[in-house]
Structure formats: structure tokens, C-alpha cells
Design a protein around this motif. Structure first.
Motif, PDB file in Angstrom:
ATOM      1  N   ASN A   5       0.735  -1.058  -0.003  1.00  0.00           N
ATOM      2  CA  ASN A   5      -0.149  -0.061   0.101  1.00  0.00           C
ATOM      3  C   ASN A   5       0.962   1.413  -0.149  1.00  0.00           C
ATOM      4  O   ASN A   5       1.843   1.177   0.642  1.00  0.00           O
ATOM      5  CB  ASN A   5      -0.939   0.051   1.152  1.00  0.00           C
ATOM      6  CG  ASN A   5      -1.512  -1.155   1.373  1.00  0.00           C
ATOM      7  OD1 ASN A   5      -2.285  -1.858   0.575  1.00  0.00           O
ATOM      8  ND2 ASN A   5      -1.834  -1.692   2.450  1.00  0.00           N
ATOM      9  N   LEU A  31      -3.206   4.321  -2.290  1.00  0.00           N
ATOM     10  CA  LEU A  31      -3.304   3.457  -3.253  1.00  0.00           C
ATOM     11  C   LEU A  31      -3.148   2.022  -2.699  1.00  0.00           C
ATOM     12  O   LEU A  31      -2.176   1.685  -2.063  1.00  0.00           O
ATOM     13  CB  LEU A  31      -2.472   3.430  -4.357  1.00  0.00           C
ATOM     14  CG  LEU A  31      -2.586   2.734  -5.653  1.00  0.00           C
ATOM     15  CD1 LEU A  31      -3.959   2.768  -6.200  1.00  0.00           C
ATOM     16  CD2 LEU A  31      -1.456   3.008  -6.618  1.00  0.00           C
ATOM     17  N   TYR A  32      -4.186   1.232  -2.346  1.00  0.00           N
ATOM     18  CA  TYR A  32      -4.152   0.043  -1.652  1.00  0.00           C
ATOM     19  C   TYR A  32      -4.035  -1.138  -2.574  1.00  0.00           C
ATOM     20  O   TYR A  32      -4.745  -1.218  -3.707  1.00  0.00           O
ATOM     21  CB  TYR A  32      -5.280  -0.097  -0.728  1.00  0.00           C
ATOM     22  CG  TYR A  32      -5.340   0.965   0.360  1.00  0.00           C
ATOM     23  CD1 TYR A  32      -4.804   0.651   1.483  1.00  0.00           C
ATOM     24  CD2 TYR A  32      -5.712   2.339   0.153  1.00  0.00           C
ATOM     25  CE1 TYR A  32      -4.364   1.593   2.663  1.00  0.00           C
ATOM     26  CE2 TYR A  32      -5.762   3.136   1.123  1.00  0.00           C
ATOM     27  CZ  TYR A  32      -4.994   3.060   2.451  1.00  0.00           C
ATOM     28  OH  TYR A  32      -5.038   3.768   3.320  1.00  0.00           O
ATOM     29  N   ASN A  33      -3.234  -2.215  -2.189  1.00  0.00           N
ATOM     30  CA  ASN A  33      -2.931  -3.511  -2.814  1.00  0.00           C
ATOM     31  C   ASN A  33      -2.488  -2.679  -4.423  1.00  0.00           C
ATOM     32  O   ASN A  33      -2.922  -3.211  -5.543  1.00  0.00           O
ATOM     33  CB  ASN A  33      -4.360  -4.236  -3.130  1.00  0.00           C
ATOM     34  CG  ASN A  33      -3.861  -5.511  -3.776  1.00  0.00           C
ATOM     35  OD1 ASN A  33      -2.793  -6.113  -4.213  1.00  0.00           O
ATOM     36  ND2 ASN A  33      -5.033  -6.315  -4.276  1.00  0.00           N
ATOM     37  N   VAL A  34      -1.380  -2.337  -4.241  1.00  0.00           N
ATOM     38  CA  VAL A  34      -0.734  -1.533  -5.599  1.00  0.00           C
ATOM     39  C   VAL A  34      -0.365  -2.469  -6.780  1.00  0.00           C
ATOM     40  O   VAL A  34      -0.784  -2.119  -7.841  1.00  0.00           O
ATOM     41  CB  VAL A  34       0.481  -0.838  -5.141  1.00  0.00           C
ATOM     42  CG1 VAL A  34       1.355  -0.262  -6.200  1.00  0.00           C
ATOM     43  CG2 VAL A  34       0.319   0.181  -4.071  1.00  0.00           C
ATOM     44  N   ASP A  44      -2.171  -5.112  -7.386  1.00  0.00           N
ATOM     45  CA  ASP A  44      -3.300  -5.986  -7.838  1.00  0.00           C
ATOM     46  C   ASP A  44      -3.356  -7.384  -7.511  1.00  0.00           C
ATOM     47  O   ASP A  44      -3.835  -8.064  -8.359  1.00  0.00           O
ATOM     48  CB  ASP A  44      -3.671  -5.578  -9.379  1.00  0.00           C
ATOM     49  CG  ASP A  44      -4.976  -5.726  -9.679  1.00  0.00           C
ATOM     50  OD1 ASP A  44      -5.908  -5.608  -8.794  1.00  0.00           O
ATOM     51  OD2 ASP A  44      -5.497  -5.866 -10.893  1.00  0.00           O
ATOM     52  N   ARG A  62      -6.491  -3.559  -6.706  1.00  0.00           N
ATOM     53  CA  ARG A  62      -5.989  -2.208  -6.368  1.00  0.00           C
ATOM     54  C   ARG A  62      -7.236  -1.339  -6.424  1.00  0.00           C
ATOM     55  O   ARG A  62      -8.320  -1.454  -7.181  1.00  0.00           O
ATOM     56  CB  ARG A  62      -5.385  -1.908  -7.857  1.00  0.00           C
ATOM     57  CG  ARG A  62      -4.660  -0.217  -7.546  1.00  0.00           C
ATOM     58  CD  ARG A  62      -3.470  -0.188  -8.868  1.00  0.00           C
ATOM     59  NE  ARG A  62      -2.871  -1.303  -9.213  1.00  0.00           N
ATOM     60  CZ  ARG A  62      -2.879  -1.937 -10.499  1.00  0.00           C
ATOM     61  NH1 ARG A  62      -3.888  -1.710 -11.342  1.00  0.00           N
ATOM     62  NH2 ARG A  62      -1.944  -2.966 -10.649  1.00  0.00           N
ATOM     63  N   ASN A  63      -7.090  -0.454  -5.281  1.00  0.00           N
ATOM     64  CA  ASN A  63      -8.050   0.670  -5.067  1.00  0.00           C
ATOM     65  C   ASN A  63      -7.530   1.669  -4.477  1.00  0.00           C
ATOM     66  O   ASN A  63      -6.538   1.673  -3.806  1.00  0.00           O
ATOM     67  CB  ASN A  63      -9.536   0.133  -4.232  1.00  0.00           C
ATOM     68  CG  ASN A  63      -8.981  -0.438  -2.858  1.00  0.00           C
ATOM     69  OD1 ASN A  63      -8.896   0.316  -1.780  1.00  0.00           O
ATOM     70  ND2 ASN A  63      -8.575  -1.787  -2.712  1.00  0.00           N
TER      71      ASN A  63
END
Length: 167
Positions: free
Chosen positions: A113, A131-134, A136, A157-158
Motif C-alpha cells: 500500500n 493506493l491499496y493493493n498496489v 493488484d 487495487r483501489n
């Protein structure tokens, strides 16, 4: 550095039961013992802060307990990028495989992240964007009964933005 061993004896755990007529009800169903060790190492170099943590845990609840990772590891680096008001942070998290309710195994996963956040920008006001779970990463978590299938896919990714005000 901090070491935190623990032992928990849990009783009257709440679980979902389904009667012969199909009625679902939450009831106190059982007991469990959990023990483990949490280790945390923190450090500073100039304005950069680093944290590395590892948790080792075991849990028994009659049969092998579900959704209990044996290992969890987190690495976090944080540094100011503008006047000790705006900071950047990178975090990497690893969770080992876990048993599901049906005694299958969910895969282990590692996610990263990236977060920008403000501190003391205005009194009581904080802004965070990340940006989380960069990368994906496709991963699952064990489901709670009676959800089918046995594992639930998690977000790819979110982007998340949060504005908070304390008064």
C-alpha cells in the motif's frame, strides 16, 4: 524492540447453527485456546520512521480453527515530504495461509500500500489518500459459515480518500 507473548482462553464462542427446518440462529457453541508472540521493531533515521512486526499465533477450537494465520508480517516506512505536515508511507503486509471452515486452505498473500497523509495541517483536520493493493494481488480470505463458497475474493487495487475533522 517489543516482545508480547499472549495466551487467551475463549469460552462461549458465538457460531451460526442451522436447524433441521432450515432456521439459522447464532448460539454460544464452544471454546478455544489461542497463544502466540507479537514482535515489533521500530526505528528512526532523521525524519524516516520504520516499523517491522511479526505475529506468530496458534489457535485450537476442537478441530483446527478457521481463518487463523500462523504468521503475519508488516513493514512500514514513513517520511515527511512537505514541512512535517504531509507524509508518505509505504506498507507491505504478508499473511500466511489459513484453514477455511470446510478445512481447505486459503493461499498466503503479500500486498503493498502507498499512502499520503497530513498531520497538523489545520487544527483537527486530517486528509489521507492511498493506493491499496498496489500490485493488484488476487487473494482470498476464508468465509464465515454459511457463506458459500468457502473463500471470499478481496479487493484488487483501489484508491481511498478520507477527510476527518475532530472538534
Amino acid at each position: 524492540m517489543r516482545f508480547s507473548p499472549y495466551y487467551n482462553r475463549l469460552s462461549d464462542l458465538i457460531g451460526l447453527t442451522v436447524s433441521n427446518t432450515g432456521i439459522r440462529q447464532f448460539q454460544n457453541q464452544g471454546n478455544a485456546d489461542a497463544h502466540g508472540l507479537e514482535t515489533l521493531l521500530t526505528g528512526h533515521y532523521r525524519d524516516v520512521e520504520a516499523r517491522l512486526s511479526h505475529t506468530y499465533q496458534q489457535m485450537s477450537a476442537g478441530q483446527t480453527a478457521s481463518n487463523v494465520p500462523l504468521h503475519m508480517v508488516k513493514l512500514n516506512l514513513s517520511a515527511p515530504i512537505w514541512r512535517n505536515v504531509v507524509f508518505a508511507s509505504v506498507e507491505v503486509q504478508h499473511v500466511s495461509s489459513r484453514r477455511t471452515v470446510k478445512q481447505a486452505t486459503s493461499s498466503d498473500y503479500t500486498i503493498a500500500n502507498l499512502v499520503l497523509f497530513s498531520k497538523h495541517w489545520l487544527p483537527g483536520l486530517e486528509l489521507t489518500g492511498g493506493l491499496y493493493n498496489v500490485f493488484d494481488e488476487a487473494y482470498t480470505d476464508p468465509a464465515s459459515p454459511p457463506i458459500l463458497p468457502d473463500v471470499v475474493s478481496q479487493d484488487g487495487r483501489n484508491l481511498r480518500i478520507r477527510l476527518s475533522y475532530e472538534f
